[in-house]
Design a protein around this motif. Structure first.
Motif, PDB file in Angstrom:
ATOM      1  N   TYR A   1       0.837  -1.206   0.000  1.00 54.11           N
ATOM      2  CA  TYR A   1       0.000   0.000   0.000  1.00 54.11           C
ATOM      3  C   TYR A   1       0.871   1.255   0.000  1.00 54.11           C
ATOM      4  N   ILE A   2       1.898   1.265   0.851  1.00 52.67           N
ATOM      5  CA  ILE A   2       2.773   2.433   0.930  1.00 52.67           C
ATOM      6  C   ILE A   2       3.530   2.623  -0.383  1.00 52.67           C
ATOM      7  N   ALA A   3       3.932   1.511  -1.012  1.00 53.20           N
ATOM      8  CA  ALA A   3       4.628   1.615  -2.297  1.00 53.20           C
ATOM      9  C   ALA A   3       3.743   2.284  -3.344  1.00 53.20           C
ATOM     10  N   MET A   4       2.468   1.940  -3.333  1.00 56.74           N
ATOM     11  CA  MET A   4       1.553   2.566  -4.278  1.00 56.74           C
ATOM     12  C   MET A   4       1.319   4.030  -3.932  1.00 56.74           C
ATOM     13  N   GLU A   5       1.289   4.345  -2.637  1.00 56.67           N
ATOM     14  CA  GLU A   5       1.114   5.746  -2.235  1.00 56.67           C
ATOM     15  C   GLU A   5       2.327   6.581  -2.648  1.00 56.67           C
TER      16      GLU A   5
ATOM     17  N   LYS B   1       7.423  12.850  -4.868  1.00 57.06           N
ATOM     18  CA  LYS B   1       8.372  13.405  -3.905  1.00 57.06           C
ATOM     19  C   LYS B   1       7.759  14.511  -3.051  1.00 57.06           C
ATOM     20  N   ARG B   2       6.479  14.755  -3.229  1.00 61.75           N
ATOM     21  CA  ARG B   2       5.850  15.838  -2.463  1.00 61.75           C
ATOM     22  C   ARG B   2       5.737  15.488  -0.979  1.00 61.75           C
ATOM     23  N   CYS B   3       5.654  14.217  -0.693  1.00 61.35           N
ATOM     24  CA  CYS B   3       5.492  13.764   0.695  1.00 61.35           C
ATOM     25  C   CYS B   3       6.707  12.957   1.125  1.00 61.35           C
ATOM     26  N   GLU B   4       7.221  13.270   2.303  1.00 64.37           N
ATOM     27  CA  GLU B   4       8.336  12.513   2.873  1.00 64.37           C
ATOM     28  C   GLU B   4       7.765  11.328   3.641  1.00 64.37           C
ATOM     29  N   ILE B   5       8.039  10.122   3.161  1.00 64.88           N
ATOM     30  CA  ILE B   5       7.453   8.904   3.727  1.00 64.88           C
ATOM     31  C   ILE B   5       8.536   8.073   4.391  1.00 64.88           C
ATOM     32  N   GLN B   6       8.330   7.744   5.653  1.00 65.55           N
ATOM     33  CA  GLN B   6       9.218   6.863   6.401  1.00 65.55           C
ATOM     34  C   GLN B   6       8.407   5.666   6.902  1.00 65.55           C
ATOM     35  N   TYR B   7       8.966   4.467   6.735  1.00 67.94           N
ATOM     36  CA  TYR B   7       8.251   3.264   7.153  1.00 67.94           C
ATOM     37  C   TYR B   7       9.252   2.279   7.729  1.00 67.94           C
ATOM     38  N   ARG B   8       9.063   1.929   9.008  1.00 66.89           N
ATOM     39  CA  ARG B   8       9.934   0.980   9.693  1.00 66.89           C
ATOM     40  C   ARG B   8       9.076  -0.157  10.254  1.00 66.89           C
ATOM     41  N   PHE B   9       9.467  -1.366   9.959  1.00 63.18           N
ATOM     42  CA  PHE B   9       8.692  -2.517  10.433  1.00 63.18           C
ATOM     43  C   PHE B   9       9.633  -3.682  10.692  1.00 63.18           C
ATOM     44  N   PRO B  10       9.194  -4.689  11.481  1.00 60.15           N
ATOM     45  CA  PRO B  10      10.073  -5.809  11.853  1.00 60.15           C
ATOM     46  C   PRO B  10      10.448  -6.651  10.635  1.00 60.15           C
TER      47      PRO B  10
ATOM     48  N   LYS C   1       6.070  21.139   5.700  1.00 60.24           N
ATOM     49  CA  LYS C   1       6.574  19.846   5.214  1.00 60.24           C
ATOM     50  C   LYS C   1       5.456  18.809   5.311  1.00 60.24           C
ATOM     51  N   TRP C   2       5.220  18.143   4.213  1.00 57.43           N
ATOM     52  CA  TRP C   2       4.208  17.081   4.173  1.00 57.43           C
ATOM     53  C   TRP C   2       4.934  15.760   4.447  1.00 57.43           C
ATOM     54  N   PHE C   3       4.527  15.078   5.528  1.00 61.21           N
ATOM     55  CA  PHE C   3       5.232  13.847   5.875  1.00 61.21           C
ATOM     56  C   PHE C   3       4.282  12.820   6.478  1.00 61.21           C
ATOM     57  N   VAL C   4       4.668  11.558   6.339  1.00 61.69           N
ATOM     58  CA  VAL C   4       3.997  10.428   6.988  1.00 61.69           C
ATOM     59  C   VAL C   4       5.091   9.510   7.507  1.00 61.69           C
ATOM     60  N   ASP C   5       5.063   9.230   8.794  1.00 65.60           N
ATOM     61  CA  ASP C   5       6.071   8.398   9.431  1.00 65.60           C
ATOM     62  C   ASP C   5       5.368   7.235  10.135  1.00 65.60           C
ATOM     63  N   ILE C   6       5.694   6.013   9.719  1.00 65.20           N
ATOM     64  CA  ILE C   6       5.027   4.814  10.237  1.00 65.20           C
ATOM     65  C   ILE C   6       6.071   3.899  10.859  1.00 65.20           C
TER      66      ILE C   6
ATOM     67  N   GLU D   1       3.053   3.027  15.647  1.00 65.78           N
ATOM     68  CA  GLU D   1       2.986   4.475  15.846  1.00 65.78           C
ATOM     69  C   GLU D   1       2.983   5.148  14.477  1.00 65.78           C
ATOM     70  N   VAL D   2       1.938   5.917  14.236  1.00 65.70           N
ATOM     71  CA  VAL D   2       1.778   6.596  12.946  1.00 65.70           C
ATOM     72  C   VAL D   2       1.758   8.097  13.194  1.00 65.70           C
ATOM     73  N   ARG D   3       2.707   8.803  12.573  1.00 71.18           N
ATOM     74  CA  ARG D   3       2.791  10.252  12.690  1.00 71.18           C
ATOM     75  C   ARG D   3       2.600  10.860  11.310  1.00 71.18           C
ATOM     76  N   ASN D   4       1.869  11.961  11.261  1.00 74.45           N
ATOM     77  CA  ASN D   4       1.696  12.642   9.977  1.00 74.45           C
ATOM     78  C   ASN D   4       1.502  14.137  10.203  1.00 74.45           C
ATOM     79  N   SER D   5       1.792  14.910   9.167  1.00 76.86           N
ATOM     80  CA  SER D   5       1.600  16.358   9.238  1.00 76.86           C
ATOM     81  C   SER D   5       0.123  16.691   9.261  1.00 76.86           C
TER      82      SER D   5
END
Length: 347
Positions: A219-223, A229-238, A271-276, A288-292
């Motif tokens: 899902y994140i890959a499609m987003e 590049k308008r949104c800074e996307i960070q995704y960390r998972f096990p 800054k437009w960002f989504v941090d997961i 934990e999901v953080r977003n602007s």
């Protein structure tokens, strides 16, 4: 199916019905003798003592058996039954049937044994009715929960299979196919995996956590393709090998938090960002999901049905085993979700 009136469902009404039924059954062999008001009052008093003794056993002593304190339960049961037998014998001896104990062939000892057995019978009857009623109530609750879960799953799929999202993805695919045709097959595959996962697993009770995280990854890959590049996307998972197969989770719960972050984070003034961040530690899953925060002009009208659905599902499936907290700090919106995986280990 029409709903029953509330008074039919009330515990008082049910207890009253049980009381009357037991009174009739207990006094049936003596019913012909209850030909005066005093006789009826004596019979009723006798039964009330019998009934209260059984109720006291049910609500005060029976929990000891449920707590596996067998020796204490047996001792309290015998003691209470003996006290009840003495009270009933006293009523009989001094008020209800004093002439009976004047007979030479009637002994006090046999009177105690008779009333002791009578107390045991009444207690077993009350307990049986209580257990049958609780079993019927549990069956009814399970049926209601299953029905509600089915209805919620249908609603959830309708809300999560967002046609706008897939429409945008198809537009993006079209654009990529014109500029970078080599990337198109991989993106089509990811989109098909998203659709297949939702259709095949949305109605399941549980899925492997690694499968749910793979779905979120797609899902994140499609987003990323949609927002560029308008949104800074960070995704960390096990890592996949750190998630044992025995740990499962209800499907399409985590994705709601992720989707909301992308949907309600659009901004052009900051800054437009989504941090997961999704972590797995000591049988505890933490997301934990953080977003602007979005610009006021870009705030979308949302019904909030996604969060409503997830809260209802969590409450039904994982009551007292999860926490879901949302906070706003400055220009950041944060959602923290924790779930005790031991609670769903065998789910």
């Amino acid at each position: 199916m029409e709903n029953k009136p509330n008074w039919l469902k009330s515990r008082f009404f049910q207890e009253l019905v049980i009381f009357i039924a037991m009174f009739v059954l207990t006094m049936l062999h003596e019913w012909i003798k209850l030909d005066t008001f005093m006789a009826f009052l004596q019979g009723l008093t006798f039964f009330v003592v019998l009934y209260l003794q059984a109720q006291f056993n049910l609500h005060v002593i029976f929990p000891l058996l449920m707590a596996k304190k067998y020796a204490l339960y047996f001792f309290c049961f015998v003691l209470l039954t003996f006290i009840g037998a003495l009270l009933l014998l006293s009523l009989d001896y001094y008020w209800i049937s004093p002439q009976l104990y004047r007979e030479p062939d009637v002994s006090i000892f046999m009177g105690i044994v008779y009333h002791f057995v009578l107390c045991i019978i009444s207690t077993v009857t009350i307990l049986s009715m209580f257990l049958l009623r609780r079993y019927a109530t549990e069956l009814q609750k399970r049926s209601e929960v299953q029905l509600k879960l089915s209805e919620m799953n249908i609603k959830y799929l309708h809300t999560q299979l967002n046609p706008h999202f897939f429409f945008n993805m198809l537009n993006n695919l079209y654009g990529v196919s014109l500029t970078e045709p080599a990337r198109t097959p991989q993106l089509i595959l990811k989109l098909s995996e998203l659709m297949r996962y939702q259709l095949e697993n949305g109605s399941k009770r549980t899925v492997l956590i690694r499968d749910e995280l793979k779905f979120i990854d797609n899902y994140i890959a499609m987003e990323r393709e949609r927002v560029g590049k308008r949104c800074e996307i960070q995704y960390r998972f096990p890592e996949e090998d750190t998630l044992p197969d025995r740990y499962r989770i209800a499907p399409l719960i985590l994705i709601t938090l992720v989707e909301n972050a992308f949907k309600h984070s659009v901004t052009i003034s900051r800054k437009w960002f989504v941090d997961i961040s999704i972590q797995f530690f000591n049988d505890l899953l933490t997301a934990e999901v953080r977003n602007s925060l979005p610009d006021e002009a870009l705030v979308s009208n949302s019904t909030g049905i996604g969060l409503i659905n997830i809260k209802e599902r969590l409450e039904m499936l994982y009551r007292n085993q999860y926490s879901l907290i949302s906070t706003t700090e400055g220009q950041e919106y944060r959602t923290t979700f924790r779930l005790n995986l031991n609670a769903i280990e065998h789910g």
